[in-house]
Design an enzyme around this catalytic site. Structure first.
Site, mmCIF file in Angstrom:
data_model
loop_
_atom_site.group_PDB
_atom_site.id
_atom_site.type_symbol
_atom_site.label_atom_id
_atom_site.label_comp_id
_atom_site.label_asym_id
_atom_site.label_seq_id
_atom_site.Cartn_x
_atom_site.Cartn_y
_atom_site.Cartn_z
ATOM 1 C CD GLU A 82 -2.442 2.477 -3.417
ATOM 2 O OE1 GLU A 82 -3.377 3.276 -3.579
ATOM 3 O OE2 GLU A 82 -1.805 2.402 -2.369
ATOM 4 C CG ASP A 103 -1.826 1.184 1.319
ATOM 5 O OD1 ASP A 103 -2.666 1.322 0.415
ATOM 6 O OD2 ASP A 103 -1.691 1.983 2.260
#
Length: 703
Positions: free
Chosen positions: A435, A382
């Site tokens: 990401e 993330d």
């Protein structure tokens, strides 16, 4: 685990409770191969029995309350372990740090080890000693590692505990264990001694998963937030457990045809509305949904059904809760001391000190932990962009340039490279996925070529451009044609995954369905079309839960998805088209064999802006598998529309998003279309076909 010169034997201990001591025969903790550790502890070969306590009868006097014996000197660390830890190269710290049930000198108890170099006193507190700070002090190692450790007899699996730390600054703290394998269910914050030994029954999957995770195989991901995928209709405020999901989520993902499931963060987090992205217990599966072994059972069930499991991993920041990592030993231990590097202005959280060796070992060990202990098949990392740049979300004067005068966070870049190298070295049949939303070069390129080393990267530019284009009224799409074709200019610069993720259906952005313009029929037709575009575009796929059946409302983490809408044929049509697209994707090699290579895609007609029509070819290793795809981005149907094709012969329609089974109008090409020697779209041969309104059609050579 590892053999040392101690007389310690590792075995599970009896379960302890907050209010009542239970005596029970314990199980043997089976060991991993010695190759997985830099040192080892002798393991008991037979189940060890804990001493049984006779329960008092009514006639007997209750015995006086006694505390477990004092802390004994015991260590699982060798000199080599300490050397690796200090240098940041110990990638299996979870085998050493934390709480481990062992047998020492014939007594079952728990070994504790915690890193707190700036503590002047440190003890274990819990129900077993009435949270007394002065009874069970750990010993600090003599080697300058900052590790405190010791063995406490007669406590074991299920015992709640924390560390009391008196800092050199004089501050007194009560902290949960950074390496705890289980935590109390929030809002309670104590750690729990846990046994994570599990007899896995997924051998077939583990031996063959390299086939499922390869970059030239289908990779279709269903993104799930466990707490809100579904709730018990009779108790809508209660979560389904990991165990419940074995019978509910697993068969659903299989029925829909996804190859992988991705869980939004399930590591323990104190604040449920953070969706799991504010992690406090990096080594603990969230107790909201059950026990560590129940999560293992869920992963095993997915594997038995041929489905891979990806976890969201959050090394970018952590919350400032008093019981957690922040200010752990009274100093900035895990977070960077300079708040220009150590505080995240967007999330009001703290950023790891990526340049500190022990912190690097903590993070990389955590990644390896999930791949090792939980048999996870991939990690989606993330907020990588926030890690890469020193000026991320910061104004001038709020950040400091690196030693070369640039804005790149060199320490974070170094960590990500090392993380990827470690993951692929230990588990080469898994995937790491970034990401990352910027144009940073080489995110999914090997470290030895100068890249970050990820297996894949989310194609955020494609996602934003695609959604923006489809939100445009079809009448005006002709003026935005370059928006939908632009992605193919850079589609092969990285190994891209195409994401329609949770971030696109929250904070007032609306659901995927309600992003689509037009009346009800057009909304559903547009949604079928955008999914068809995604599945035929180069790259792997990711779809957030609810999108696969056209949920009309925005995602709400506090309640179940709107499963009741499947009573209606339009929503069932969306669900059926996603099933069909997954089937098409997995059965047609042209859609996956060259997903990241330019030779796997060819524009046949990418410039027809006046009609808002796209025509392209997808190619695999064998030309006989080539596909021709046509997308009509307007409600205007076209009969007798001519398409150039790569070869002569019969071309059969193998998919049509406007089929009546998907709640479409049913316009299509029922019979195979024979090519004609008419030069069109730069091809020697062409076919005349029907293009349905707001529809996608896929053709393949065949009878």
């Amino acid at each position: 685990m590892a053999k040392t010169k101690t007389t310690g034997k590792e075995a599970p201990a009896e379960k302890s409770s907050a209010k009542k001591t239970k005596s029970a025969e314990t199980k043997v903790i089976a060991e991993k191969s010695a190759k997985k550790s830099s040192s080892s502890t002798k393991i008991a070969e037979k189940p060890a029995k804990a001493a049984k306590t006779k329960s008092p009868t009514k006639k007997e006097a209750m015995p006086a309350v006694t505390l477990p014996n004092k802390v004994q000197v015991f260590s699982r660390f060798t000199d080599f372990d300490i050397s690796l830890f200090k240098s940041g190269k110990h990638y299996r710290l979870y085998e050493k740090m934390g709480a481990h049930v062992v047998e020492f000198n014939g007594v079952i108890g728990t070994y504790f080890a915690v890193w707190a170099p700036n503590a002047q006193y440190l003890s274990v507190i819990g129900n077993f000693n009435f949270w007394d700070r002065g009874t069970h002090a750990l010993y600090v190692r003599w080697d300058g590692s900052g590790i405190w450790e010791g063995f406490i007899p007669n406590i074991g699996d299920g015992e709640t505990y924390k560390y009391f730390i008196k800092s050199t600054t004089g501050e007194e703290l009560e902290k949960s264990d950074p390496f705890a394998l289980r935590w109390e269910e929030p809002p309670r914050t104590a750690s729990i001694v846990a046994d994570t030994y599990y007899e896995w029954k997924d051998t077939k999957w583990m031996k063959e998963r390299y086939k499922h995770n390869a970059l030239d195989k289908p990779y279709s991901v269903y993104e799930v937030h466990i707490g809100s995928w579904a709730r018990n209709p009779e108790s809508p405020d209660a979560f389904y457990s990991y165990k419940d999901l074995e019978d509910k989520l697993v068969p659903y993902v299989k029925e829909m045809g996804f190859t992988h499931v991705e869980f939004m963060p399930i590591a323990e987090h104190p604040y449920y509305p953070s969706w799991g992205y504010q992690v406090s217990g990096y080594y603990a599966a969230s107790s909201r949904y059950g026990t560590p072994k129940q999560l293992m059972g869920l992963i095993e069930k997915f594997h038995q059904e041929g489905i891979g499991v990806i976890l969201d991993w959050v090394p970018s920041h952590f919350p400032g809760d008093a019981h957690s990592l922040y200010n752990f030993d009274g100093t900035h231990l895990y977070e960077h001391a300079d708040m220009r590097k150590g505080f995240h202005p967007d999330w009001k959280s703290y950023i790891f000190n990526y340049g500190r060796n022990e912190v690097r070992a903590f993070l990389i060990s955590n990644a390896i932990f999930w791949l090792d202990i939980y048999h996870v098949d991939g990690l989606r990392v993330d907020a990588v962009a926030s890690m890469l740049y020193l000026d991320y979300s910061r104004k001038d004067g709020e950040w400091e340039a690196n030693i070369y005068g640039g804005n790149e966070n060199l320490e974070a870049i170094s960590l990500l490279k090392e993380f990827n190298q470690a993951c692929y070295a230990y588990f080469p049949d898994t995937q790491t996925i970034a990401e990352e939303s910027t144009s940073f070069t080489g995110v999914s390129r090997p470290v030895y070529t100068g890249g970050l080393g990820f297996g894949m990267k989310w194609m955020m530019g494609w996602m934003h451009d695609t959604i923006k284009y489809f939100q445009t009224d079809p009448l005006f799409r002709r003026y935005h044609h370059n928006q939908i074709t632009f992605s193919l200019i850079y589609a092969f610069t990285e190994n891209f995954m195409l994401p329609f993720s949770h971030d696109e259906v929250v904070y007032g952005k609306g659901s995927m369905l309600n992003k689509m313009p037009g009346d009800e029929w057009q909304k559903f037709a547009n949604l079928r079309l955008v999914y068809s575009y995604m599945f035929t575009h180069p790259g792997t796929k990711l779809m957030f839960m609810g999108g696969e059946f056209g949920q009309g409302t925005e995602w709400d983490f506090s309640k179940s998805l709107d499963w009741y809408v499947l009573e209606y044929p339009n929503h069932r049509g969306i669900q059926e088209v996603v099933k069909s697209l997954n089937k098409l994707y997995k059965s047609e090699p042209a859609l996956y064999e060259k997903a990241f290579v330019g030779s796997g895609f060819e524009w046949i007609d990418g410039g027809n802006s006046s009609d808002s029509i796209l025509v392209y070819s997808r190619k695999g290793h064998d030309a006989k598998n080539d596909l021709v795809i046509a997308l009509n981005m307007t409600p205007n149907p076209h009969q007798g529309f001519r398409l150039g094709v790569p070869d002569s012969g019969n071309w059969k329609e193998i998919f049509n998003s406007d089929d009546k089974q998907y709640w479409g109008s049913g316009m299509g090409n029922a019979k195979a279309v024979h090519s004609e020697k008419i030069h069109w779209h730069g091809k020697e041969n062409s076919i005349s076909v029907n293009l349905p309104p707001l529809g996608a059609v896929v053709f393949k050579q065949g009878k």
